[in-house]
Design a protein around this motif. Structure first.
Motif, PDB file in Angstrom:
ATOM      1  N   ARG A  92       0.812  -1.191   0.000  1.00  0.00           N
ATOM      2  CA  ARG A  92       0.000   0.000   0.000  1.00  0.00           C
ATOM      3  C   ARG A  92       0.858   1.258   0.000  1.00  0.00           C
ATOM      4  O   ARG A  92       0.537   2.223  -0.704  1.00  0.00           O
ATOM      5  CB  ARG A  92      -0.876   0.006   1.252  1.00  0.00           C
ATOM      6  N   MET A  93       1.902   1.233   0.811  1.00  0.00           N
ATOM      7  CA  MET A  93       2.773   2.410   0.883  1.00  0.00           C
ATOM      8  C   MET A  93       3.458   2.664  -0.456  1.00  0.00           C
ATOM      9  O   MET A  93       3.643   3.815  -0.850  1.00  0.00           O
ATOM     10  CB  MET A  93       3.797   2.234   2.006  1.00  0.00           C
ATOM     11  N   ILE A 145       2.249   1.983  -3.403  1.00  0.00           N
ATOM     12  CA  ILE A 145       1.254   2.562  -4.313  1.00  0.00           C
ATOM     13  C   ILE A 145       1.060   4.040  -3.986  1.00  0.00           C
ATOM     14  O   ILE A 145       0.950   4.879  -4.877  1.00  0.00           O
ATOM     15  CB  ILE A 145      -0.073   1.773  -4.252  1.00  0.00           C
ATOM     16  N   GLU A 146       1.032   4.367  -2.696  1.00  0.00           N
ATOM     17  CA  GLU A 146       0.913   5.771  -2.297  1.00  0.00           C
ATOM     18  C   GLU A 146       2.114   6.574  -2.803  1.00  0.00           C
ATOM     19  O   GLU A 146       1.954   7.708  -3.266  1.00  0.00           O
ATOM     20  CB  GLU A 146       0.786   5.884  -0.789  1.00  0.00           C
TER      21      GLU A 146
END
Length: 168
Positions: free
Chosen positions: A1-2, A4-5
């Protein structure tokens, strides 16, 4: 997730809702965009340097080295990465030539395994270099390491000179 952020941040501004602002031209995300935004981009850059050097691509090797130097990658990390790659090649080549093990089986035994996108290049390196050439290259890399620790000459200069000499 990080990750992708990070990619979203890398690709451009977003509104508070997380949707791309209307004035931002939409574009596709390329593999290079992903590489540039990832936290392990330095590792990929080191691999780029190692594989370019082993392929005798001088321009690409120097470009990768310049990028790594600008990122202040420690010289020993570069030297050890070259050394580890050659040691892995030597190990596989030994299994293939001296123990008549099939190349794909010898490569499967490597830990960590060869990254799938680099498997063809690694295989080409195994076929390209003889055991003697790999041994000579290991001696040259060990000599480079010793010189960086003992000669007082800047490591950047020594590494640059080393990279200008072909691997084979």
């Amino acid at each position: 997730r990080m990750e992708i952020e990070k990619l979203i941040l890398y690709m451009g501004p977003v509104t508070e809702t997380g949707i791309a602002a209307a004035n931002v031209q939409q574009r596709s995300v390329s593999l290079q965009d992903v590489k540039n935004s990832c936290g392990d981009a330095g590792t990929q850059s080191i691999d780029d340097l190692v594989y370019a050097y082993m392929d005798n691509k001088v321009q690409q090797t120097l470009h990768s080295y310049s990028r790594l130097a600008a990122e202040e990658t420690p010289p020993m990390v570069l030297i050890r990465s070259l050394q580890n790659h050659v040691l892995r090649l030597h190990g596989v080549k030994t299994l293939v030539e001296l123990h008549q093990q099939p190349l794909d089986l010898a490569m499967k035994g490597l830990q960590p395994p060869v990254f799938f996108k680099q498997a063809d290049q690694f295989t080409a390196h195994v076929r390209k270099f003889s055991l003697g050439q790999l041994r000579d290259l290991l001696f040259r890399i060990n000599d480079l390491e010793a010189k960086t620790k003992q000669s007082g000459m800047p490591a950047d200069t020594l590494i640059s000179q080393f990279l200008l000499k072909p691997a084979a």
